[in-house]
Design a protein around this motif. Sequence first.
Motif, short mmCIF file in Angstrom:
data_model
loop_
_atom_site.label_atom_id
_atom_site.label_comp_id
_atom_site.label_asym_id
_atom_site.label_seq_id
_atom_site.Cartn_x
_atom_site.Cartn_y
_atom_site.Cartn_z
N UNK A 244 1.11 -0.05 -6.16
CA UNK A 244 -0.32 0.27 -6.10
C UNK A 244 -0.84 0.51 -7.52
N UNK B 24 0.79 -1.23 0.00
CA UNK B 24 0.00 0.00 0.00
C UNK B 24 0.82 1.28 0.00
N UNK B 25 2.06 1.22 0.51
CA UNK B 25 2.83 2.47 0.57
C UNK B 25 3.83 2.60 -0.59
N UNK B 26 3.66 1.76 -1.59
CA UNK B 26 4.56 1.81 -2.75
C UNK B 26 3.76 2.23 -3.98
N UNK B 27 3.99 3.44 -4.42
CA UNK B 27 3.21 4.01 -5.52
C UNK B 27 3.23 3.13 -6.77
N UNK B 28 4.43 2.62 -7.11
CA UNK B 28 4.53 1.79 -8.32
C UNK B 28 3.67 0.53 -8.21
#
Lengths: 163, 166
Positions: free
Chosen positions: A149, A143-147
């Motif tokens: 997600x 959840x805290x990794x933009x790529x």
Amino acid sequence: MISQSSDTTAKNVSIFLSPVSHGTCVYSFGQNVTHSAAGRLFPKANLAVERSVFQVSVDIEENAPQQSIEQTFHRFAQKWRDETRGLSSPTRKLLNLNYLEILRLPPSKVVPLILRELEERPGDWFLALKLLTRENPVAPEDADNFRKVRETWLEWGKKKLLL
Amino acid sequence: MVRVGQEKAPAMSRLSLSWSETETEVSWPSLTTENAEVKSPDDPFYNCAAFVADDTERKWWPIDQEGYYWPEGFPRDDSTETILKTFEELFGFERCEDGSFEVGYEKVVIFELGGAPQHLAKQLSTGEWISKLGDLEDIVHDSPNNLNGPYYGQAVRFLKKKVSAQ
């Protein structure tokens, strides 16, 4: 604490956002879909303006022509990009009026457009997707990794034949 | 008005970013080619806070939103205080008064608008500052004040950390 008005049978949905104690804000869209974000969600200076913007009842036109929805989406998406690309604060990106206007569009028609936009121009579309689809395919550990997600939502869209 | 025989003062050039000139001018009215230089292509996969933490693979911000990382053990309350505490406890920074250049120290600045954090930048060993502008490019600029304005607010909070001699 939270203002909510929802009548999905009449296709009327209200989006209200109310600051509550301890600086917590709650988004509400439709019936039971909520997203909480702790903290101060927008600069104090803009508080009054932002609140008045949110407290507007809107109609979702499920039967509007797809072409019209596409034009509306692209107009707001372009304005959102223009106004927020240089912002560092995600809070201000997600509270931009153009982003909120997109949340007013019919989910069945706008979700494929958002997915295509996310594929072509990576941006902060995850909150909109979560609110509009009432789903969240993202694993907590990603959840805290933009790529990750972004990849997850694009895969979800392909599985659902929306992309 | 320019009269015959009177030289027109050279216009300051707007920094060329992957964004409209109008948006750039409105957002950062003091930013020009005289005081800043673009250092990297635009990139939506990391942001200013990540850049200050030497991470160009993720987006950092103390907010409870998917797509954003913040170190465990610190609140995700979108506050300047949390950013200050996280950088103090995790990276060994201490609070300081301003962004003046001090030999042997690395500095970080936090911009605020209406009491909420808007942007972070860090000072280079040359005394210049480096910023990742939202989803746009990284730029090197003379002073934190180059980015003051309606978009990021003001450079108001500063941190410093002793750097080991090379």
